[in-house]
Design a protein around this motif. Sequence first.
Motif, PDB file in Angstrom:
ATOM      1  N   SER A   3       0.816  -1.213   0.000  1.00  0.00           N
ATOM      2  CA  SER A   3       0.000   0.000   0.000  1.00  0.00           C
ATOM      3  C   SER A   3       0.850   1.264   0.000  1.00  0.00           C
ATOM      4  O   SER A   3       0.515   2.253  -0.657  1.00  0.00           O
ATOM      5  N   SER A   6       2.240   1.714  -3.420  1.00  0.00           N
ATOM      6  CA  SER A   6       1.130   2.079  -4.298  1.00  0.00           C
ATOM      7  C   SER A   6       0.807   3.558  -4.191  1.00  0.00           C
ATOM      8  O   SER A   6       0.599   4.240  -5.200  1.00  0.00           O
ATOM      9  N   THR A  69      -7.969   7.799  -4.109  1.00  0.00           N
ATOM     10  CA  THR A  69      -7.435   6.792  -3.203  1.00  0.00           C
ATOM     11  C   THR A  69      -6.285   7.305  -2.349  1.00  0.00           C
ATOM     12  O   THR A  69      -5.805   6.587  -1.479  1.00  0.00           O
ATOM     13  N   GLY A  88      -9.805   1.552  -2.143  1.00  0.00           N
ATOM     14  CA  GLY A  88     -10.431   0.850  -3.251  1.00  0.00           C
ATOM     15  C   GLY A  88     -10.868  -0.567  -2.934  1.00  0.00           C
ATOM     16  O   GLY A  88     -11.742  -1.113  -3.608  1.00  0.00           O
ATOM     17  N   ALA A 110      -2.970  -0.352  -7.856  1.00  0.00           N
ATOM     18  CA  ALA A 110      -3.625  -0.859  -6.645  1.00  0.00           C
ATOM     19  C   ALA A 110      -2.820  -2.015  -6.064  1.00  0.00           C
ATOM     20  O   ALA A 110      -2.251  -2.833  -6.796  1.00  0.00           O
ATOM     21  N   VAL A 116     -10.342  -4.803  -5.665  1.00  0.00           N
ATOM     22  CA  VAL A 116     -10.972  -3.570  -6.146  1.00  0.00           C
ATOM     23  C   VAL A 116     -12.112  -3.907  -7.103  1.00  0.00           C
ATOM     24  O   VAL A 116     -13.218  -3.359  -7.002  1.00  0.00           O
TER      25      VAL A 116
END
Length: 256
Positions: A3, A6, A69, A88, A110, A116
């Motif tokens: 994450s 990302s 996001t 997401g 993602a 998602v």
Amino acid sequence: MDSATSEKSIIALDSWLQTPAGSYVRAWEQSRLDELTADIFGYNAVQIGTPQIDALAASRMPHKWLADTVPHPTEVTTGRPVALTLDGTELPFASQSLDLVVLPHVLEYAAEPHQVLREVERVLIPEGQLIICGFNPASLWGLRNVRGRVTGNRYLPPAELISMPRIKDWLKLLNMGVSHSHFGCYAPACRTEHWLARYAFMDRAGARWWPYFGAVYMVQAIKRVKGMRLIGPAWSKKTAKAPVAVPATNKHRKHG
């Protein structure tokens, strides 16, 4: 891609979209999105991510929202306020509550692209629609990006590029039927506006001679529900005529 990575990649994408190559991509995607969303009817539409593109500009739905996001002040550069920041993989919408969801360059950045898509399928109404924009790994840009991983001179922000056939396979598993797909941006991976303009002829040639090798693609899909069938307007159906009864006297006369 975790994450944290990302989020950094998404911020890098925001900056890349301001470059000449990014403007080239935004122009093609904006034009194609305007064509697709103008013919999609409903009440509630949501764009998730990439606020530099107004994916719902041509939509005639009464309720349209822009979500992102990552929390950053993109409304300063886009002129459009971000309604909410979300995860997401856990969309804050009720099941079967949205008519249209647009994901411009969300899945390749993602951490869990499958999740998602599962969430999008959950929040869409039956026959609701999804539009996905992505970078094509089977293109000149994709090849340049692979080489950039080795040399450290990337052309695109770090991302896990997903091919269109793979996207279609994921959608099929979720009972999402693909209705339209498009490729665009056939110019080589140039960094300056001058050289991108020099290769503008490739957009016309590419669409005709090598249509599947555009740098970006767009997929439109519809949520299918088993056992459900849309009923058309009454005037489109032919009224069945009742059988004409034969009088009993005629039957007896015939047998006689």
